[in-house]
Structure formats: C-alpha cells, structure tokens
Motif scaffolding. Structure first.
Motif, short mmCIF file in Angstrom:
data_model
loop_
_atom_site.label_atom_id
_atom_site.label_comp_id
_atom_site.label_asym_id
_atom_site.label_seq_id
_atom_site.Cartn_x
_atom_site.Cartn_y
_atom_site.Cartn_z
N CYS A 86 0.85 -1.19 0.00
CA CYS A 86 0.00 0.00 0.00
C CYS A 86 0.89 1.23 0.00
O CYS A 86 1.90 1.28 0.71
CB CYS A 86 -0.90 -0.02 1.23
N ASP A 128 0.19 4.10 1.18
CA ASP A 128 0.04 4.77 2.47
C ASP A 128 0.64 3.85 3.54
O ASP A 128 0.01 2.88 3.96
CB ASP A 128 -1.43 5.05 2.76
N LYS A 152 -1.47 3.33 6.82
CA LYS A 152 -2.61 2.42 6.66
C LYS A 152 -2.14 0.97 6.57
O LYS A 152 -2.76 0.07 7.14
CB LYS A 152 -3.41 2.79 5.41
#
Length: 266
Positions: A108, A110, A113
């Motif tokens: 991911c 991010d 996250k």
C-alpha cells in the motif's frame, strides 16, 4: 471526572467462575482456550477459567514479539499450571506465517494504513489459531476484552481479539480487572506492566495509541454514562473527554451488531 472502585472482588470472582462453568456445561464443551499476551486481561481471564475445574488451554502466539511480553506470558502460564492441574499450554510461533502472509498481499502506498492493517492481521491470525485449537479440543474461545476496550473506545480488532465465544470480563472496568488480578495474585510483573496490545512488534503502549490512560478513559466513560458533555470539563479532563467521545463514535461498527439489509416480501 472522578471514579471509585468499590468492587467486591471475591463476590465478582465467584460469580464469573460460576457463569463460565454453567455456560460451558450447557454448551457441552470441555472447557476454554485463552490467548495469553503477558497482559493483565488475559492473565485474569485464564485464572477465572482455571477455577472452573474444566480444561483450560493457554496459548502463546508470538509474532516477532518484544521479549518482555513473551516472558510475562510464560511466567503467568508457569504459575497457573503449577496451581491448577486442569491448565495446559501450547506456544504457536506465528512469525513465519505472518511473514509469508506479508509476501503474498499487495503493498500500500500509504505506509500508515498498511502498518495498521498488518497489525490487525496479526490479531486475526491469532484468532484463527485459537479457533483451530478450540475446534480440535472441544473448547470455547474465552475473550479477554474489558468494558472500556469493548464498549467504551472499541480498542480491539474486529474478528481478531474481538472474535470470541464468550466474554467473561467485558463488564469489568480496567481498574476492576487490576483489582481482580491483585486478588488472584497474578504475577507482579503483569500487574506493573504498561498495557499494550503487542500488535506492532515494538514496545508502544495502549496509552501511546489512545492518547490517554485507561484510568482517564474510564472516568470519561463513567461521566458519559451520567450524561456529561464536553463543556462540563476543562483542561486535561476536557481533552480526554473529547478523545473518548471521538473513539467511541468512530468504533461503533465494532460495538453494534452487523447491519443486515432486510428485504420486504409480499
């Protein structure tokens, strides 16, 4: 905000033990499986289960765990096993399982996250392990969540440590759990340790993640139940009350039943 702990620990202890035993006997199972983290909640829960006289299987499930967390869990299991003949234990090191899982899933962009999602994945791997062992031994998975975590701020993983068959201490505040732990003489190292969920492979505490101590959140929870609003407080108490209200609202999806789309039929 203020609170007073007037818990009759002996009475509560006996009540929960009787409740556990009756529930298990009615369910026609052999006893309980409990995930041991090295924290106060799992220590108290496993000790309550042990007092039923039924089979209790304590499971350690390290995933690149900080050593002092592992050591506290082992100390508790050793003490509990010495006192109760119905207690046994297994250690299932899930570190390589977790590493293999990370290799198979997409990354991911991010990082925050992804880090949080992986932390929750640790908890769900442990839940799967507990249910596997519960299934082959005819046991119930005993939850270790307390009232502040389960119904106050929702500080647990859905379908992770929140995936259980029954919750013996979920109506106890965190201070109640500590009082019961002292009564049950769980290891001092556990009573004195800073609470942590152990999901990040480091020594961060629950307070680091929540932004407040359990004592503070407990006071905010009790104040909310009495109808308090943010304008009733100032300074740190106002800050904590806002933290509690924000977390309570954000985690309602954990505290309410799964929504079902109902169909109108003619």
């Amino acid at each position: 905000m203020s609170k007073k702990n007037s818990l009759d620990v002996e009475k509560v202890n006996n009540h929960i033990v009787t409740w556990l035993k009756n529930y298990a006997q009615n369910a026609k199972v052999n006893g309980f499986v409990v995930g041991i983290s090295g924290g106060i909640d799992s220590a108290v829960t496993s000790t309550l289960c042990a007092q039923t006289g039924m089979q209790v299987l304590c499971i350690e499930m390290p995933i690149h765990q900080v050593q002092n967390q592992v050591d506290r869990g082992r100390e508790h299991i050793k003490q509990l096993s010495a006192k109760y003949a119905n207690v046994s234990s297994i250690e299932v090191d899930l570190s390589t399982v977790f590493d293999d899982f990370k290799k198979q899933i997409p990354s991911c962009e991010d990082e925050h996250k992804q880090h949080l999602a992986l932390a929750n994945s640790r908890s769900r791997l442990r839940m799967t392990t507990l249910y596997y062992l519960a299934g082959i031994h005819g046991l119930l998975v005993a939850g270790t969540g307390n009232k502040v975590e389960d119904f106050g701020v929702g500080f647990y993983t859905k379908y992770g440590d929140g995936g259980v068959d029954l919750s013996p201490i979920a109506d106890l505040l965190k201070s109640d759990v500590y009082a019961l732990g002292a009564y049950l003489k769980v290891p001092q190292s556990i009573l004195e340790a800073s609470p942590t969920d152990g999901l990040f492979g480091d020594d961060r505490t629950d307070e680091d993640q929540l932004g407040a101590t359990y004592d503070e959140l407990e006071s905010a929870m009790l104040a909310t139940e009495k109808g308090a609003v943010e304008s009733d407080f100032e300074g740190r108490e106002k800050e904590v009350f806002a933290i509690y209200k924000r977390l309570h609202a954000a985690n309602q999806h954990k505290m309410k039943p799964i929504p079902v789309c109902t169909i109108q039929r003619e």
